[in-house]
Write a protein that holds these residues in place. Sequence first.
Motif, PDB file in Angstrom:
ATOM      1  N   LEU A 144     -17.517  -6.852  15.946  1.00 17.48           N
ATOM      2  CA  LEU A 144     -17.995  -7.593  14.782  1.00 17.48           C
ATOM      3  C   LEU A 144     -17.044  -8.698  14.349  1.00 17.48           C
ATOM      4  O   LEU A 144     -17.201  -9.245  13.254  1.00 17.48           O
ATOM      5  CB  LEU A 144     -18.217  -6.634  13.601  1.00 17.48           C
ATOM      6  CG  LEU A 144     -19.381  -5.653  13.754  1.00 17.48           C
ATOM      7  CD1 LEU A 144     -19.361  -4.628  12.627  1.00 17.48           C
ATOM      8  CD2 LEU A 144     -20.712  -6.392  13.776  1.00 17.48           C
ATOM      9  N   ASN A 146     -15.006 -12.526  14.816  1.00 15.39           N
ATOM     10  CA  ASN A 146     -15.566 -13.882  14.899  1.00 15.39           C
ATOM     11  C   ASN A 146     -16.217 -14.163  16.245  1.00 15.39           C
ATOM     12  O   ASN A 146     -17.204 -14.907  16.334  1.00 15.39           O
ATOM     13  CB  ASN A 146     -14.462 -14.910  14.636  1.00 15.39           C
ATOM     14  CG  ASN A 146     -13.986 -14.861  13.190  1.00 15.39           C
ATOM     15  OD1 ASN A 146     -14.708 -14.395  12.307  1.00 15.39           O
ATOM     16  ND2 ASN A 146     -12.767 -15.339  12.958  1.00 15.39           N
ATOM     17  N   THR A 151     -21.651 -10.106  16.655  1.00 14.21           N
ATOM     18  CA  THR A 151     -21.593 -11.328  15.855  1.00 14.21           C
ATOM     19  C   THR A 151     -22.231 -12.492  16.593  1.00 14.21           C
ATOM     20  O   THR A 151     -23.020 -13.267  16.016  1.00 14.21           O
ATOM     21  CB  THR A 151     -20.133 -11.659  15.511  1.00 14.21           C
ATOM     22  OG1 THR A 151     -19.554 -10.552  14.814  1.00 14.21           O
ATOM     23  CG2 THR A 151     -20.062 -12.888  14.623  1.00 14.21           C
ATOM     24  N   ARG A 152     -21.938 -12.633  17.876  1.00 14.33           N
ATOM     25  CA  ARG A 152     -22.504 -13.732  18.661  1.00 14.33           C
ATOM     26  C   ARG A 152     -23.973 -13.478  18.989  1.00 14.33           C
ATOM     27  O   ARG A 152     -24.780 -14.419  19.031  1.00 14.33           O
ATOM     28  CB  ARG A 152     -21.702 -13.902  19.936  1.00 14.33           C
ATOM     29  CG  ARG A 152     -20.233 -14.270  19.702  1.00 14.33           C
ATOM     30  CD  ARG A 152     -19.462 -14.374  20.995  1.00 14.33           C
ATOM     31  NE  ARG A 152     -20.009 -15.409  21.867  1.00 14.33           N
ATOM     32  CZ  ARG A 152     -19.552 -15.665  23.095  1.00 14.33           C
ATOM     33  NH1 ARG A 152     -18.538 -14.927  23.582  1.00 14.33           N
ATOM     34  NH2 ARG A 152     -20.093 -16.617  23.832  1.00 14.33           N
ATOM     35  N   LEU A 156     -24.247 -13.573  13.249  1.00 18.50           N
ATOM     36  CA  LEU A 156     -23.847 -13.104  11.923  1.00 18.50           C
ATOM     37  C   LEU A 156     -22.946 -14.102  11.206  1.00 18.50           C
ATOM     38  O   LEU A 156     -22.977 -14.203   9.978  1.00 18.50           O
ATOM     39  CB  LEU A 156     -23.132 -11.749  12.048  1.00 18.50           C
ATOM     40  CG  LEU A 156     -23.965 -10.594  12.626  1.00 18.50           C
ATOM     41  CD1 LEU A 156     -23.126  -9.340  12.716  1.00 18.50           C
ATOM     42  CD2 LEU A 156     -25.214 -10.363  11.787  1.00 18.50           C
ATOM     43  N   ASP A 157     -22.147 -14.846  11.963  1.00 21.10           N
ATOM     44  CA  ASP A 157     -21.250 -15.799  11.333  1.00 21.10           C
ATOM     45  C   ASP A 157     -22.015 -16.919  10.640  1.00 21.10           C
ATOM     46  O   ASP A 157     -21.529 -17.516   9.672  1.00 21.10           O
ATOM     47  CB  ASP A 157     -20.276 -16.376  12.364  1.00 21.10           C
ATOM     48  CG  ASP A 157     -21.017 -16.941  13.578  1.00 21.10           C
ATOM     49  OD1 ASP A 157     -22.202 -16.605  13.770  1.00 21.10           O
ATOM     50  OD2 ASP A 157     -20.395 -17.720  14.329  1.00 21.10           O
ATOM     51  N   TRP A 161     -21.058 -13.886   7.450  1.00 24.84           N
ATOM     52  CA  TRP A 161     -20.384 -12.619   7.734  1.00 24.84           C
ATOM     53  C   TRP A 161     -18.962 -12.862   8.195  1.00 24.84           C
ATOM     54  O   TRP A 161     -18.682 -13.753   8.986  1.00 24.84           O
ATOM     55  CB  TRP A 161     -21.137 -11.838   8.800  1.00 24.84           C
ATOM     56  CG  TRP A 161     -20.300 -10.758   9.432  1.00 24.84           C
ATOM     57  CD1 TRP A 161     -19.755 -10.769  10.674  1.00 24.84           C
ATOM     58  CD2 TRP A 161     -19.905  -9.522   8.831  1.00 24.84           C
ATOM     59  NE1 TRP A 161     -19.043  -9.624  10.903  1.00 24.84           N
ATOM     60  CE2 TRP A 161     -19.117  -8.835   9.789  1.00 24.84           C
ATOM     61  CE3 TRP A 161     -20.120  -8.936   7.588  1.00 24.84           C
ATOM     62  CZ2 TRP A 161     -18.574  -7.592   9.539  1.00 24.84           C
ATOM     63  CZ3 TRP A 161     -19.578  -7.685   7.333  1.00 24.84           C
ATOM     64  CH2 TRP A 161     -18.814  -7.024   8.304  1.00 24.84           C
ATOM     65  N   SER A 162     -18.030 -12.049   7.700  1.00 26.70           N
ATOM     66  CA  SER A 162     -16.636 -12.092   8.127  1.00 26.70           C
ATOM     67  C   SER A 162     -16.070 -10.677   8.103  1.00 26.70           C
ATOM     68  O   SER A 162     -16.092 -10.004   7.063  1.00 26.70           O
ATOM     69  CB  SER A 162     -15.805 -13.001   7.216  1.00 26.70           C
ATOM     70  OG  SER A 162     -14.432 -12.962   7.607  1.00 26.70           O
TER      71      SER A 162
END
Length: 302
Positions: A144, A146, A151-152, A156-157, A161-162
């Motif tokens: 999860l 970057n 995430t990819r 999510l970014d 999301w972070s």
Amino acid sequence: MTDPMTATAAPVAAAAGATAPARRRSAGWLAVVPLLVFVAISFGAPAVAMVNGAFTVKDPASGASSYTTANLTASLQGAYLTALWGSVKLSGLSAAIGAVLGLLLAQAVVTSRFRALREAVLTASGVLANFGGVPLAFAFVATLGNAGVLTRHFGLDEHGWSLYSFWGLVIVYLYFLIPLMVLTVTPALEGLRVQWREAAQNNGATTGQYWRHVALPVLAPSLLGGLVLLFGSAFAAYATAAAMVGSSVPLITLQIADAISGNVLVGQENVALALSLDMIVVAGLVMAVYLPLQRRSARWLV
């Protein structure tokens, strides 16, 4: 006519019978002595050194040491107070969410008719409850972070999301807090008698009324004890947060590491000891709540 030998032997036998328990008690204390010595060396000596250092200030010019409360005062001001409050908030929120989700999962496991599923969940909980530190941080960064897989894949970014934030750290802590709650509350759930539910149903109680008036009052000590245990586990965690968020989230354990290593100011080792003493005070308050609750809930586990 009384035999003189019998009259003499009776007091001797009584005296021997009275000294036997005393001898057993003495032997029991002798068996505990190695453990007490080990505890004194492993925990007592570091605790005394920490308390002494927390109240000690060294003069940089002369090198003389003096006792003062300056370190404790500094540990409750500025960035240190912010870090202490940040740890309390993170631990409290993580413990509350973990307690609720762990209770629901434990209830599903206890009421399941599949014994293999129950054993698998409890075994996995025992493993995951002790899985933390750098390996856990790396696993979440790879998943999860970057550039993480999820995430990819889900973008999510793009939605803000972070992982390297307060809520990201909460999610990571839940990874080992939920299994810990499952292990803590499962024995209490198994202690709920089937007759109690049947009696409630025979008196016209609904499922919600049974849980509100019967099950939850019985489970309350175990639930509160589990909540306190989860809070203490999250409050003392260091390696996971250090490897994942660094100093971006203020936590008291990270402040202690910075003070010892001199990342902020040189010669702040005693302030780090004062911060450690603050943590022990918080942990002591937590255990003062947990132990009575644990004793009270133990009577339902038989």
